[in-house]
Design a protein around this motif. Structure first.
Motif, PDB file in Angstrom:
ATOM      1  N   ILE A 271       0.853  -1.183   0.000  1.00 32.69           N
ATOM      2  CA  ILE A 271       0.000   0.000   0.000  1.00 32.69           C
ATOM      3  C   ILE A 271       0.895   1.242   0.000  1.00 32.69           C
ATOM      4  O   ILE A 271       1.732   1.417   0.886  1.00 32.69           O
ATOM      5  CB  ILE A 271      -0.922   0.018   1.229  1.00 32.69           C
ATOM      6  CG1 ILE A 271      -1.762  -1.266   1.282  1.00 32.69           C
ATOM      7  CG2 ILE A 271      -1.823   1.242   1.199  1.00 32.69           C
ATOM      8  CD1 ILE A 271      -2.579  -1.392   2.549  1.00 32.69           C
TER       9      ILE A 271
ATOM     10  N   LEU B  97      -9.101   1.822   5.577  1.00 33.83           N
ATOM     11  CA  LEU B  97      -8.409   0.697   4.955  1.00 33.83           C
ATOM     12  C   LEU B  97      -9.343  -0.490   4.810  1.00 33.83           C
ATOM     13  O   LEU B  97      -9.355  -1.179   3.779  1.00 33.83           O
ATOM     14  CB  LEU B  97      -7.186   0.317   5.795  1.00 33.83           C
ATOM     15  CG  LEU B  97      -6.345  -0.854   5.269  1.00 33.83           C
ATOM     16  CD1 LEU B  97      -5.819  -0.553   3.876  1.00 33.83           C
ATOM     17  CD2 LEU B  97      -5.199  -1.144   6.224  1.00 33.83           C
TER      18      LEU B  97
ATOM     19  N   LEU C 206     -10.567  -2.598   1.411  1.00 33.66           N
ATOM     20  CA  LEU C 206     -10.368  -4.041   1.310  1.00 33.66           C
ATOM     21  C   LEU C 206     -11.682  -4.799   1.197  1.00 33.66           C
ATOM     22  O   LEU C 206     -11.721  -6.013   1.380  1.00 33.66           O
ATOM     23  CB  LEU C 206      -9.576  -4.542   2.526  1.00 33.66           C
ATOM     24  CG  LEU C 206      -8.189  -3.916   2.710  1.00 33.66           C
ATOM     25  CD1 LEU C 206      -7.519  -4.464   3.959  1.00 33.66           C
ATOM     26  CD2 LEU C 206      -7.318  -4.160   1.483  1.00 33.66           C
TER      27      LEU C 206
ATOM     28  N   ILE D 206      -2.136   0.919  -4.558  1.00 30.68           N
ATOM     29  CA  ILE D 206      -1.423  -0.297  -4.178  1.00 30.68           C
ATOM     30  C   ILE D 206      -0.509  -0.714  -5.311  1.00 30.68           C
ATOM     31  O   ILE D 206      -0.920  -0.735  -6.482  1.00 30.68           O
ATOM     32  CB  ILE D 206      -2.419  -1.428  -3.852  1.00 30.68           C
ATOM     33  CG1 ILE D 206      -3.280  -1.045  -2.640  1.00 30.68           C
ATOM     34  CG2 ILE D 206      -1.696  -2.736  -3.575  1.00 30.68           C
ATOM     35  CD1 ILE D 206      -4.322  -2.067  -2.268  1.00 30.68           C
TER      36      ILE D 206
ATOM     37  N   ALA E 153      -8.215  -8.307  -1.782  1.00 27.16           N
ATOM     38  CA  ALA E 153      -7.543  -8.107  -0.496  1.00 27.16           C
ATOM     39  C   ALA E 153      -6.979  -9.408   0.053  1.00 27.16           C
ATOM     40  O   ALA E 153      -5.976  -9.397   0.776  1.00 27.16           O
ATOM     41  CB  ALA E 153      -8.522  -7.507   0.509  1.00 27.16           C
TER      42      ALA E 153
ATOM     43  N   VAL F 261      -3.413  -8.245   1.710  1.00 23.59           N
ATOM     44  CA  VAL F 261      -3.304  -7.754   3.083  1.00 23.59           C
ATOM     45  C   VAL F 261      -3.854  -8.782   4.061  1.00 23.59           C
ATOM     46  O   VAL F 261      -4.866  -9.423   3.795  1.00 23.59           O
ATOM     47  CB  VAL F 261      -4.087  -6.424   3.253  1.00 23.59           C
ATOM     48  CG1 VAL F 261      -3.935  -5.887   4.679  1.00 23.59           C
ATOM     49  CG2 VAL F 261      -3.608  -5.384   2.248  1.00 23.59           C
ATOM     50  N   THR F 262      -3.179  -8.911   5.204  1.00 22.33           N
ATOM     51  CA  THR F 262      -3.705  -9.660   6.335  1.00 22.33           C
ATOM     52  C   THR F 262      -3.883  -8.692   7.493  1.00 22.33           C
ATOM     53  O   THR F 262      -2.935  -7.995   7.883  1.00 22.33           O
ATOM     54  CB  THR F 262      -2.756 -10.794   6.761  1.00 22.33           C
ATOM     55  OG1 THR F 262      -2.700 -11.770   5.719  1.00 22.33           O
ATOM     56  CG2 THR F 262      -3.242 -11.459   8.028  1.00 22.33           C
ATOM     57  N   VAL F 263      -5.105  -8.623   8.028  1.00 20.94           N
ATOM     58  CA  VAL F 263      -5.435  -7.675   9.092  1.00 20.94           C
ATOM     59  C   VAL F 263      -5.623  -8.438  10.396  1.00 20.94           C
ATOM     60  O   VAL F 263      -6.349  -9.436  10.440  1.00 20.94           O
ATOM     61  CB  VAL F 263      -6.709  -6.875   8.752  1.00 20.94           C
ATOM     62  CG1 VAL F 263      -7.032  -5.894   9.885  1.00 20.94           C
ATOM     63  CG2 VAL F 263      -6.534  -6.123   7.437  1.00 20.94           C
TER      64      VAL F 263
ATOM     65  N   THR G 208       1.332  -7.224   2.748  1.00 23.71           N
ATOM     66  CA  THR G 208       1.102  -6.236   3.815  1.00 23.71           C
ATOM     67  C   THR G 208       0.413  -6.895   5.003  1.00 23.71           C
ATOM     68  O   THR G 208      -0.536  -7.662   4.833  1.00 23.71           O
ATOM     69  CB  THR G 208       0.232  -5.082   3.294  1.00 23.71           C
ATOM     70  OG1 THR G 208       0.903  -4.452   2.187  1.00 23.71           O
ATOM     71  CG2 THR G 208      -0.026  -4.054   4.384  1.00 23.71           C
TER      72      THR G 208
ATOM     73  N   VAL H 135      -1.422  -5.777   8.730  1.00 24.20           N
ATOM     74  CA  VAL H 135      -1.966  -4.659   9.503  1.00 24.20           C
ATOM     75  C   VAL H 135      -2.306  -5.185  10.891  1.00 24.20           C
ATOM     76  O   VAL H 135      -3.036  -6.166  11.035  1.00 24.20           O
ATOM     77  CB  VAL H 135      -3.216  -4.073   8.840  1.00 24.20           C
ATOM     78  CG1 VAL H 135      -3.787  -2.939   9.691  1.00 24.20           C
ATOM     79  CG2 VAL H 135      -2.891  -3.553   7.441  1.00 24.20           C
TER      80      VAL H 135
ATOM     81  N   SER I 211       8.150  -7.766   4.512  1.00 24.23           N
ATOM     82  CA  SER I 211       6.765  -7.381   4.238  1.00 24.23           C
ATOM     83  C   SER I 211       6.525  -5.959   4.713  1.00 24.23           C
ATOM     84  O   SER I 211       7.272  -5.429   5.553  1.00 24.23           O
ATOM     85  CB  SER I 211       5.780  -8.323   4.956  1.00 24.23           C
ATOM     86  OG  SER I 211       5.938  -9.656   4.538  1.00 24.23           O
ATOM     87  N   GLN I 212       5.492  -5.363   4.181  1.00 24.86           N
ATOM     88  CA  GLN I 212       5.041  -4.076   4.695  1.00 24.86           C
ATOM     89  C   GLN I 212       4.178  -4.346   5.925  1.00 24.86           C
ATOM     90  O   GLN I 212       3.250  -5.164   5.873  1.00 24.86           O
ATOM     91  CB  GLN I 212       4.228  -3.329   3.637  1.00 24.86           C
ATOM     92  CG  GLN I 212       3.740  -1.965   4.098  1.00 24.86           C
ATOM     93  CD  GLN I 212       2.803  -1.329   3.079  1.00 24.86           C
ATOM     94  OE1 GLN I 212       1.900  -1.993   2.551  1.00 24.86           O
ATOM     95  NE2 GLN I 212       3.029  -0.050   2.783  1.00 24.86           N
TER      96      GLN I 212
END
Length: 580
Positions: free
Chosen positions: A2, A42, A46, A68, A128, A132-134, A474, A476, A503-504
Motif C-alpha cells: 500500500i 483501509l 479491502l 497499491i 484483499a 493484506v492480512t489484518v 502487507t 496490519v 513485508s510491509q
C-alpha cells in the motif's frame, strides 16, 4: 504494498493523506484522534462492510482512495485483470470506495471502483485476500476458536496439504449431494410404486382400447351420417332429379337444369358471332353445364352408396363409447390420450429405473467414503507433522516476546465425527511458564498472552523455514500490543520489525516501546473547526528526529516536553536500532 490512502469526510477525518512505505510503519496519536478511522478507511478499501453512520456529520458522502503496488506475477494482478481494472504507468492500482450518508433513516449507497472501473464490493474483498492480512482484537478472539486454530495449522503445512484439503472438501460436498438424493429416492419409494401401478393400469386400458390417431373425429362424422341416412337420401335424390329432369323427383314434364343450361349455351353461341362479349358468356354457360353434369353424376353415385345400416351405426356408437372410457380419464380427445400414453411410458421407465438409481447412488457413496477415508488419513498425518513444527516455531518466537518458559502445544486428535475439514480436532494449548499446566487458548490465555501468541503465530507462519504458508505483501495490526507492557512490549516491537524485513507492516499502537522500532512513524492529531473535532491534511504527519522523540515522550508519560521522558524516548530509539 500500500503506497498511500486518501480519506475524505470519514468520522472525525475531514481530509487526510496517509503515505505508507516498505518496512514497519506505526500510527500513533491521542485517544479519539482518528487512528481507528484510518483503519476503517483501509477496511473499506479491502471490501469490508460499509457503515453509513461513519460518514462525517453534515457531509453528503465519504470517500477513501488507495494506491497499491502489485507484483507482476501475483494473484492479485490476475484478479484485477479479470475485473477489467487498468493499472497506472508505474504498475500501481487505484482502489476507491464511496459511501453516502444515511438518507431519511435509510442506509447510504456504497460504491466500489477498481482501476477506474466500477466493481462489486466483493471484488475488493477477493483482491484483499492476496494483498493484506489484518489482525485486531477480533482476530485475537477468533484465535480462541478451534476452527481458526485448525486453519492456521493448515496454512502452515503448505500448498500440497491445501490441495489435499480441497479434494477432501469437494468429496465431502459430493457425498452430501449423493446422500440427499439417495434419501429422497428411498423416502419416496412407496410413492413411486403407487405411481407406477397407476401408470400401468392406465397404459393397459389404453392398449386394450387401442385408439388410432383421428379415429374419434372420423367415427363422429360416420355416426352423424348413418343416423340421418333417410334425410340425406331424400335431399340427394331431389337434387339429382332437378339436375337431370327425373320425373320421380317432380312433375312428369319437368325440364332438367342440365337441359336448360344447354339451351342457354346454344342461344349464346348462335348470337355470339356478332358480339365477342356474348360469345364469352356462352363459353361460361358451357362450363356451367359440364359442372352440373358432374354434380348429377356424383349425386347418383352418392345415392347408390348411401344405405341405412343400423348394425353399422350400432358398431360405430359402441366404438365411440369405448373411446370415451379412455378420453374421460386420460384426455379430452384421442390425440391427448395418445400424448398421455407416450408420457406415461417414458415416466414408467424412469420409475422402474429408480431401484437401479438407488443402487448406483449407494455404490457412488461407497466410493466417496473410501476416498474420504484416504484423504482424511493424509490430512491427519500432515497435520500431526506440521503441528510439531508450528508449535516449536511459535514457542521459539514466544521466548523472544518475553515469555521465556512459555510453550505452545498443538494437539491433533480424532474428532468425534468426520467433518467437512477432515477427521481431526485441532486445539492449541498454552503453557504460560515453566511448571504451569497446559490450558486451551480459548480458556486460559490472558489478553496480553493472546496478543503475543497471535503475533508469534503470524511471524512463525511467515518466516519459519519449513512453513508452506503463503504470505501477503502487507500486514496490519490494530493494537496487537493490548495488555502488554514493559520488556514484553519491547519484544513485540522487535518481532514486528523482524516481520517487516520482508513485508510491509502497519501497526496502530499506544506503546512507545513498539513505536520505537518503526521505519516510518505517523502521528494523527485533531484540531477544532467551529467547535467540532476534525482531522485535516496537516493533522496526519510523519515525524522524524526531534519530533519523533517528542511523540515517544508523550506516549511514555503524557508530557512531551519532560526531559526525563525525552531522555527515555531517545534511549528507546537507540536500543531499537541496536536490537534489530
Amino acid at each position: 504494498m500500500i503506497e498511500e490512502i486518501r480519506i475524505a469526510d470519514l468520522g472525525v477525518i475531514g481530509r487526510a493523506h496517509v503515505e505508507l512505505g516498505p518496512g514497519l510503519t506505526v500510527l500513533t496519536g491521542e485517544t479519539g484522534a482518528g487512528k481507528t478511522m484510518v483503519l476503517t478507511a483501509l477496511n473499506l478499501l479491502l471490501g469490508g462492510k460499509a457503515d453509513p453512520a461513519t460518514v462525517r456529520t453534515g457531509a453528503p458522502s465519504a470517500s477513501v482512495e488507495g494506491r497499491i503496488l502489485l507484483r507482476e506475477d501475483g494473484a492479485a494482478l490476475e484478479r484485477a485483470a479479470e475485473a477489467g481494472a487498468a493499472l497506472d504507468d508505474d504498475g500501481s492500482l487505484v482502489l476507491v470506495r464511496t459511501l453516502g450518508a444515511p438518507v431519511d433513516g435509510g442506509a447510504g449507497r456504497s460504491r466500489a471502483f477498481l482501476g477506474g472501473r466500477s466493481v462489486p464490493q466483493a471484488v475488493l474483498g477477493e483482491l484483499a485476500e492476496h494483498l493484506v492480512t489484518v489482525h485486531g482484537q477480533a482476530d485475537q478472539a477468533r484465535l480462541r476458536s478451534p476452527a481458526h486454530q485448525r486453519e492456521a495449522l493448515d496454512a502452515f503445512v503448505g500448498p500440497e496439504h491445501a490441495g489435499v484439503l480441497a479434494g477432501y472438501r469437494q468429496a465431502w460436498a459430493e457425498r452430501a449431494r449423493v446422500d440427499a438424493e439417495l434419501a429422497d429416492l428411498v423416502s419416496r419409494a412407496q410413492d413411486r410404486v403407487r405411481e407406477a401401478e397407476l401408470l400401468r393400469l392406465g397404459l393397459a386400458e389404453v392398449e386394450r382400447v387401442d385408439p388410432q390417431p383421428g379415429e374419434d373425429v372420423e367415427l363422429a362424422a360416420e355416426a352423424e351420417r348413418l343416423a340421418h341416412a333417410e334425410d340425406l337420401r331424400a335431399a340427394a335424390s331431389g337434387a339429382h332429379g332437378l339436375l337431370v329432369g327425373d320425373v320421380d323427383a317432380g312433375s312428369p314434364d319437368a325440364v332438367s337444369a342440365v337441359e336448360l343450361v344447354d339451351q342457354a349455351r346454344r342461344a349464346l353461341e348462335n348470337a355470339g358471332g356478332h358480339d365477342a362479349a356474348l360469345a364469352a358468356l356462352g363459353v361460361r354457360a358451357a362450363e356451367a353445364g359440364f359442372l352440373l353434369a358432374d354434380v348429377a353424376t356424383e349425386l347418383s353415385v352418392y345415392i347408390e352408396d348411401l344405405a341405412a345400416d343400423p348394425r353399422r351405426l350400432d358398431a360405430v356408437q359402441q366404438r365411440r363409447a369405448e373411446l370415451a372410457t379412455v378420453t374421460r380419464s386420460y384426455g379430452s380427445d384421442v390425440a391427448e390420450v395418445l400424448a398421455w400414453a407416450d408420457f406415461a411410458g417414458r415416466r414408467l421407465l424412469e420409475l422402474d429405473g429408480g431401484d437401479g438409481r438407488i443402487e448406483e447412488l449407494r455404490a457412488q457413496r461407497a466410493e466417496l467414503d473410501t476416498s474420504l477415508d484416504e484423504l482424511g488419513a493424509r490430512l491427519s498425518v500432515a497435520r500431526r507433522e506440521g503441528a510439531e513444527q508450528l508449535a516449536a516455531a511459535v514457542t521459539q518466537e514466544l521466548a523472544g516476546l518475553a515469555m521465556g518458559g512459555a510453550e505452545l502445544r498443538i494437539m491433533v486428535e480424532p474428532a468425534d465425527e468426520p467433518g467437512p475439514h477432515g477427521h481431526d480436532r485441532v486445539e492449541m494449548l498454552l503453557v504460560p511458564h515453566a511448571g504451569a499446566p497446559a490450558r486451551p487458548l480459548g480458556k486460559g490465555a490472558s489478553g496480553g498472552e493472546l496478543s503475543r501468541v497471535m503475533l508469534a503465530l503470524e511471524v512463525a507462519l511467515a518466516t519459519a523455514p519449513d512453513s508452506g504458508a503463503s504470505r501477503p505483501g502487507t500486514f496490519v495490526f490494530d493494537e496487537v500490543d493490548a495488555g502488554v507492557g514493559g520488556r514484553a512490549a519491547v519484544e513485540v516491537g522487535r518481532r514486528l520489525a523482524v516481520l517487516a524485513r520482508d513485508s510491509q507492516v502497519l501497526v496502530v499502537t499506544h506503546l512507545a516501546q513498539v513505536a520505537a522500532f518503526a521505519d516510518h512513524h505517523l502521528v494523527v492529531t485533531k484540531s477544532s473547526a467551529g467547535g467540532v473535532d476534525v482531522v485535516t491534511e496537516s493533522d496526519v504527519r510523519s515525524v522524524t528526529d526531534e519530533d519523533r522523540v517528542r511523540e515517544l515522550a508523550r506516549m511514555l508519560s503524557g508530557q512531551e516536553d519532560s526531559d526525563a521522558a525525552r531522555t527515555h524516548a531517545a534511549e528507546l530509539l537507540a536500543q531499537s536500532v541496536v536490537g534489530r
